[in-house]
Design a protein around this motif. Sequence first.
Motif, mmCIF file in Angstrom:
data_model
loop_
_atom_site.group_PDB
_atom_site.id
_atom_site.type_symbol
_atom_site.label_atom_id
_atom_site.label_comp_id
_atom_site.label_asym_id
_atom_site.label_seq_id
_atom_site.Cartn_x
_atom_site.Cartn_y
_atom_site.Cartn_z
ATOM 1 N N GLN A 209 0.801 -1.232 0.103
ATOM 2 C CA GLN A 209 -0.056 -0.050 -0.147
ATOM 3 C C GLN A 209 1.077 1.400 0.126
ATOM 4 N N LYS A 210 2.075 1.221 0.577
ATOM 5 C CA LYS A 210 3.013 2.513 0.776
ATOM 6 C C LYS A 210 3.445 2.698 -0.684
ATOM 7 N N GLN A 211 3.904 1.782 -1.580
ATOM 8 C CA GLN A 211 4.193 1.848 -2.798
ATOM 9 C C GLN A 211 3.182 2.366 -3.669
ATOM 10 N N ARG A 212 1.914 1.887 -3.473
ATOM 11 C CA ARG A 212 0.725 2.634 -4.348
ATOM 12 C C ARG A 212 0.475 3.935 -4.029
ATOM 13 N N ASP A 213 0.452 4.306 -2.830
ATOM 14 C CA ASP A 213 0.363 5.663 -2.343
ATOM 15 C C ASP A 213 1.492 6.520 -2.904
ATOM 16 N N ALA A 214 2.591 6.150 -2.868
ATOM 17 C CA ALA A 214 3.703 6.986 -3.207
ATOM 18 C C ALA A 214 3.789 7.135 -4.750
ATOM 19 N N LEU A 215 3.366 6.098 -5.775
ATOM 20 C CA LEU A 215 3.293 6.060 -6.975
ATOM 21 C C LEU A 215 2.095 7.177 -7.329
ATOM 22 N N GLU A 216 0.784 7.121 -6.506
ATOM 23 C CA GLU A 216 -0.280 7.971 -6.809
ATOM 24 C C GLU A 216 0.276 9.518 -6.512
ATOM 25 N N ALA A 217 0.939 9.792 -5.612
ATOM 26 C CA ALA A 217 1.313 11.223 -5.035
ATOM 27 C C ALA A 217 2.026 11.624 -6.305
ATOM 28 N N LEU A 218 3.056 10.847 -6.840
ATOM 29 C CA LEU A 218 4.063 11.288 -7.662
ATOM 30 C C LEU A 218 3.254 11.420 -9.228
ATOM 31 N N GLU A 219 2.378 10.629 -9.512
ATOM 32 C CA GLU A 219 1.527 10.991 -10.759
ATOM 33 C C GLU A 219 0.613 12.203 -10.650
ATOM 34 N N ILE A 220 0.063 12.380 -9.519
ATOM 35 C CA ILE A 220 -0.964 13.708 -9.663
ATOM 36 C C ILE A 220 -0.140 14.900 -8.949
ATOM 37 N N ALA A 221 0.992 14.790 -8.532
ATOM 38 C CA ALA A 221 1.652 16.022 -7.998
ATOM 39 C C ALA A 221 1.633 17.094 -8.819
ATOM 40 N N PRO A 222 2.056 17.078 -10.327
ATOM 41 C CA PRO A 222 1.776 18.439 -11.041
ATOM 42 C C PRO A 222 0.564 18.966 -11.074
ATOM 43 N N ARG A 223 -0.449 18.502 -11.040
ATOM 44 C CA ARG A 223 -1.830 19.121 -10.945
ATOM 45 C C ARG A 223 -2.178 19.604 -9.285
ATOM 46 N N LEU A 224 -1.477 19.441 -8.500
ATOM 47 C CA LEU A 224 -1.585 19.673 -7.166
ATOM 48 C C LEU A 224 -0.801 21.111 -6.911
ATOM 49 N N ILE A 225 0.160 21.374 -7.605
ATOM 50 C CA ILE A 225 1.107 22.436 -7.544
ATOM 51 C C ILE A 225 0.311 23.694 -7.546
ATOM 52 N N GLY A 226 0.311 24.620 -6.419
ATOM 53 C CA GLY A 226 -0.466 25.814 -6.266
ATOM 54 C C GLY A 226 -1.705 25.652 -5.813
ATOM 55 N N SER A 227 -2.120 24.551 -5.332
ATOM 56 C CA SER A 227 -3.374 24.377 -4.678
ATOM 57 C C SER A 227 -3.176 24.034 -3.101
ATOM 58 N N ALA A 228 -4.280 24.177 -2.470
ATOM 59 C CA ALA A 228 -4.472 23.744 -1.117
ATOM 60 C C ALA A 228 -5.849 23.385 -0.783
ATOM 61 N N PRO A 229 -6.062 22.480 0.261
ATOM 62 C CA PRO A 229 -7.404 21.905 0.423
ATOM 63 C C PRO A 229 -8.277 22.976 1.265
ATOM 64 N N ARG A 230 -8.033 24.105 1.623
ATOM 65 C CA ARG A 230 -8.623 24.882 2.289
ATOM 66 C C ARG A 230 -8.164 26.382 2.283
ATOM 67 N N SER A 231 -8.928 27.350 2.250
ATOM 68 C CA SER A 231 -8.029 28.974 2.386
ATOM 69 C C SER A 231 -7.406 28.974 3.708
ATOM 70 N N LEU A 232 -6.081 29.524 3.619
ATOM 71 C CA LEU A 232 -5.163 29.567 4.991
ATOM 72 C C LEU A 232 -5.406 30.775 5.587
#
Length: 266
Positions: A209-232
């Motif tokens: 599961q740890k490997q699966r999650d790491a690969l998922e994070a790397l795959e979607i990282a480019p589209r997460l850049i500049g975003s945040a889950p809530r206003s800070l």
Amino acid sequence: MDYPVGNGSAAGETAEGPTVVFLGPTLPIAEAQAVLKAIYLHPAAQGDVVLAAHAFRPRAMVLIDGQFEDRPGVRHKEILWAMAQGITMIGAASMGALRAAELREFGMIGVGAVYRWFRRWALAPDDAVAVQSAPAEFGFFPLTDAMIDLQATFSRLMRDKMISPEERRALTLTARKMNFRDRTLKAVLCEAGWGDDVLDKFRDRIVRQKQRDALEALEIAPRLIGSAPRSLDWVWCATNTFIRDIEAGGIDPDLLKTYSRYCNLS
């Protein structure tokens, strides 16, 4: 699960910078590089986020693995400092999942099942993701199995009717009682009284599961850049404890004063 989508760049000084990934035993670096072009560094310890930010001026950091024995673990405050500089901080799989769950309300982005598990169970043991690994010159090859992977494996075996619910509970309890430095599928089966004849059959069913999650994070990282889950709505400030941690990591605290977002309450 839906993730916030950014515009592909962080604000301010880091807009055109690279992505930095802290990676160790969770995933072989060759597999990671095939998914995301980034700067790959050793598992993060105290001060490493600050040093990496200063050296590479990244637009994002993906924290997967961290150190916690030979060196103190990566501090929450330095992750907050990085976010205050406009760096998107993403955590997954191991130490990254733990820190992301702890700092979710401040804007750190968590990815994967391990992150969601830590977020749901705030008092879950940290050693659930810990493994013993080979040294850096051998690529941090994992020598043991993480508790979180073993739990997922036992659940899968039960769903596949290879073990009973009672056997799943017994194996899980046996694994939990073991030190993470000794925790392997083989050791758990042996301690629980299972014979060697089932080891190969079960090993083929192990869930990484740890490997699966790491690969998922790397795959979607480019589209997460500049975003945040809530206003800070928080302001980062340098405390005396944070300064001492920086000094303990061999970093000159005056380095931080060269950054635009620096507030010293000491």
